[in-house]
Design a protein around this motif. Structure first.
Motif, PDB file in Angstrom:
ATOM      1  N   ALA A 130      33.379 -26.804 -28.317  1.00 42.65           N
ATOM      2  CA  ALA A 130      34.108 -26.889 -27.042  1.00 42.65           C
ATOM      3  C   ALA A 130      33.354 -27.769 -26.057  1.00 42.65           C
ATOM      4  N   ARG A 131      33.900 -28.923 -25.746  1.00 46.30           N
ATOM      5  CA  ARG A 131      33.251 -29.844 -24.800  1.00 46.30           C
ATOM      6  C   ARG A 131      33.272 -29.315 -23.381  1.00 46.30           C
ATOM      7  N   TRP A 132      34.198 -28.408 -23.091  1.00 49.50           N
ATOM      8  CA  TRP A 132      34.315 -27.886 -21.735  1.00 49.50           C
ATOM      9  C   TRP A 132      33.355 -26.725 -21.468  1.00 49.50           C
ATOM     10  N   LEU A 133      32.529 -26.369 -22.451  1.00 52.66           N
ATOM     11  CA  LEU A 133      31.480 -25.376 -22.242  1.00 52.66           C
ATOM     12  C   LEU A 133      30.135 -26.082 -22.067  1.00 52.66           C
ATOM     13  N   SER A 134      29.326 -25.579 -21.164  1.00 52.20           N
ATOM     14  CA  SER A 134      27.984 -26.117 -21.002  1.00 52.20           C
ATOM     15  C   SER A 134      27.070 -25.573 -22.099  1.00 52.20           C
ATOM     16  N   THR A 138      43.869 -29.955 -28.767  1.00 57.49           N
ATOM     17  CA  THR A 138      43.246 -29.295 -27.614  1.00 57.49           C
ATOM     18  C   THR A 138      42.371 -28.101 -27.954  1.00 57.49           C
ATOM     19  N   GLU A 160      26.410 -21.964 -21.483  1.00 60.72           N
ATOM     20  CA  GLU A 160      27.551 -21.103 -21.816  1.00 60.72           C
ATOM     21  C   GLU A 160      27.661 -20.905 -23.316  1.00 60.72           C
ATOM     22  N   HIS A 177      41.395 -21.693 -21.234  1.00 58.53           N
ATOM     23  CA  HIS A 177      41.427 -22.859 -22.113  1.00 58.53           C
ATOM     24  C   HIS A 177      42.139 -22.572 -23.433  1.00 58.53           C
ATOM     25  N   LYS A 226      37.133 -18.383 -18.125  1.00 56.48           N
ATOM     26  CA  LYS A 226      37.213 -19.815 -18.440  1.00 56.48           C
ATOM     27  C   LYS A 226      37.699 -20.017 -19.871  1.00 56.48           C
TER      28      LYS A 226
END
Length: 444
Positions: free
Chosen positions: A213-217, A205, A220, A24, A20
């Protein structure tokens, strides 16, 4: 059995997490690196028309190509130190916008002095890009995964020549004379301006660190922090300590010198291969298309060799054999100065060897550098290696002017690759700090 199953599940979860992260980060970084290569080496294609249009000699062109690397070497370490403080987003925005605009300004060159000044400035503004990205990867990938991430990033270095040749050939052939501009002027313009847009895209980006990183929980992010614990760079105030530690590490300097020897061949061919092929009777468009053959084979070989090196944990012989293959290709090229087909076969061997050796070489620093010295150590290796760009184009140009051909240059470059193989194989013993095994042991 339960313990084994749990370990397998954790490793599988980690695999998904780092895939992932790779998806990214690496596509944006690789596209930027492709344009970095284009703006650094497009002068090799542009000179096919520039020398005729501006009456530049081989010596003027060679010196101008080398001046780039003087600016690059002078500002490499300071740029990487600044990145450690302000983050990758701001650094890439600064680097790419300035180098893109300056590279595009090359279209206005009319005298050797203007050529030298602009090439120097392009080098100044590009300084720190590749080592900065390598440092950036250490903030995301633990050491046992850093080699693969580094190899994937450097795939762009091998992929770029596939794009460079046909693109340059098409622009210089079909846009020559459009709106009163020569093909070489269009080349600088159309390969320079996109870098500004890419710099803005990278700023928008790419997060500076996993915590951004907003796309990591949350889970994570916690996993990454756990895996990187003890490897994270120290506070900004300790950066000078990292520089001192890297400068005292002899392995850093040895890797830098080995990189220097490999890059001698890479950049000499990058700048002079178009001239070599054109001298065999090929048109500019044919030169651009034919140049993709060695590049494509280099990409495939570097993927296979890098994967095998990661799988076995062996670096020395993977590098050494690759460097020797490249050396053999250069030596054999001297046998076919006027025959394009066997010359392309030989240049393909060179590309296979140098691409594979370069990929394996840059998987090594992550195994020897502490987190505190990573930014400085990578920058030192890159600076020492990149200084080959000062020597290679000017030396090959001077030798060609003196001897009327490339034979002596190819012999010298081949010898440099043999020396690189010997130094790395003999200096770094098995299971040294360069081996992967200690890093893998940390995960057990």
């Amino acid at each position: 059995m339960a313990s084994i199953a749990t370990t397998a599940a954790v490793c599988g979860s980690d695999d998904r997490l780092f895939r992932k992260i790779s998806w990214h980060l690496l596509p944006v970084l690789c596209i930027c690196y492709v344009f970095n290569y284009l703006d650094r080496t497009n002068v090799g294609y542009a000179q096919l028309q520039m020398k005729e249009h501006l009456a530049f000699s081989d010596a003027v062109f060679g010196l101008g190509a080398s001046v780039f690397f003087i600016g690059y070497a002078l500002f490499e370490v300071p740029s990487n130190m600044l990145l450690a403080r302000i983050g990758v987003r701001a650094t890439l925005l600064r680097i790419m916008c300035l180098w893109g605009l300056t590279s595009a300004a090359m279209m206005f060159v009319a005298t050797p002095t203007q050529f030298y000044v602009l090439r120097f400035l392009v080098g100044v503004f590009e300084a720190g890009f590749a080592p900065g990205v390598l440092y950036y990867l250490t903030l995301w990938f633990p050491r046992r995964r850093l080699a693969q991430a580094t190899a994937l990033f450097f795939m762009a270095f091998s992929l770029a020549p596939i794009v460079a040749g046909p693109t340059a050939g098409a622009i210089m052939t079909y846009l020559d004379g459009v709106h009163g501009l020569r093909g070489w002027q269009w080349l600088f313009l159309l390969e320079g301006i996109p870098c500004v847009l890419l710099g803005i895209m990278a700023f928008a980006t790419l997060p500076d660190r996993p915590d951004d990183a907003r796309w990591l929980s949350d889970d994570e992010r916690a996993t990454i922090r756990s895996l990187l614990r003890g490897e994270a760079p120290g506070p900004a105030g300790k950066s000078h300590g990292g520089v001192r530690a890297a400068m005292r590490d002899m392995r850093v300097w040895v890797l830098g010198f080995v990189s220097f020897l490999v890059i001698l061949g890479i950049y000499a061919l990058a700048f002079w291969k178009p001239t070599l092929l054109k001298g065999m009777g090929l048109s500019i468009m044919q030169v651009g298309l034919v140049a993709t053959i060695p590049a494509a084979c280099g990409v495939a070989a570097s993927i296979l060799v890098g994967r095998q090196s990661d799988r076995t944990g062996e670096r020395r012989w993977h590098f050494g054999i690759s460097a020797l293959v490249a050396a053999a290709g250069l030596m054999l090229t001297t046998l076919f100065p006027h025959d394009p087909f066997p010359a392309i076969v030989c240049l393909t061997l060179v590309s296979i060897g140098t691409s594979s050796a370069f990929t394996v070489l840059w998987s090594m620093p992550g195994g020897i550098l502490t987190a505190q010295s990573a930014a400085a150590g990578i920058a030192i290796i890159s600076t020492v290696g990149g200084s080959a760009g000062v020597v290679a184009p000017a030396a090959v140009g001077a030798i060609k002017a003196a001897t009327g051909g490339f034979t002596l240059s190819l012999y010298l470059l081949s010898s440099a690759l043999v020396l690189a193989a010997v130094i790395l194989i003999t200096y770094f013993r098995p299971r040294s700090a360069l081996a992967i095994e200690p890093s893998l042991a940390e995960t057990r």
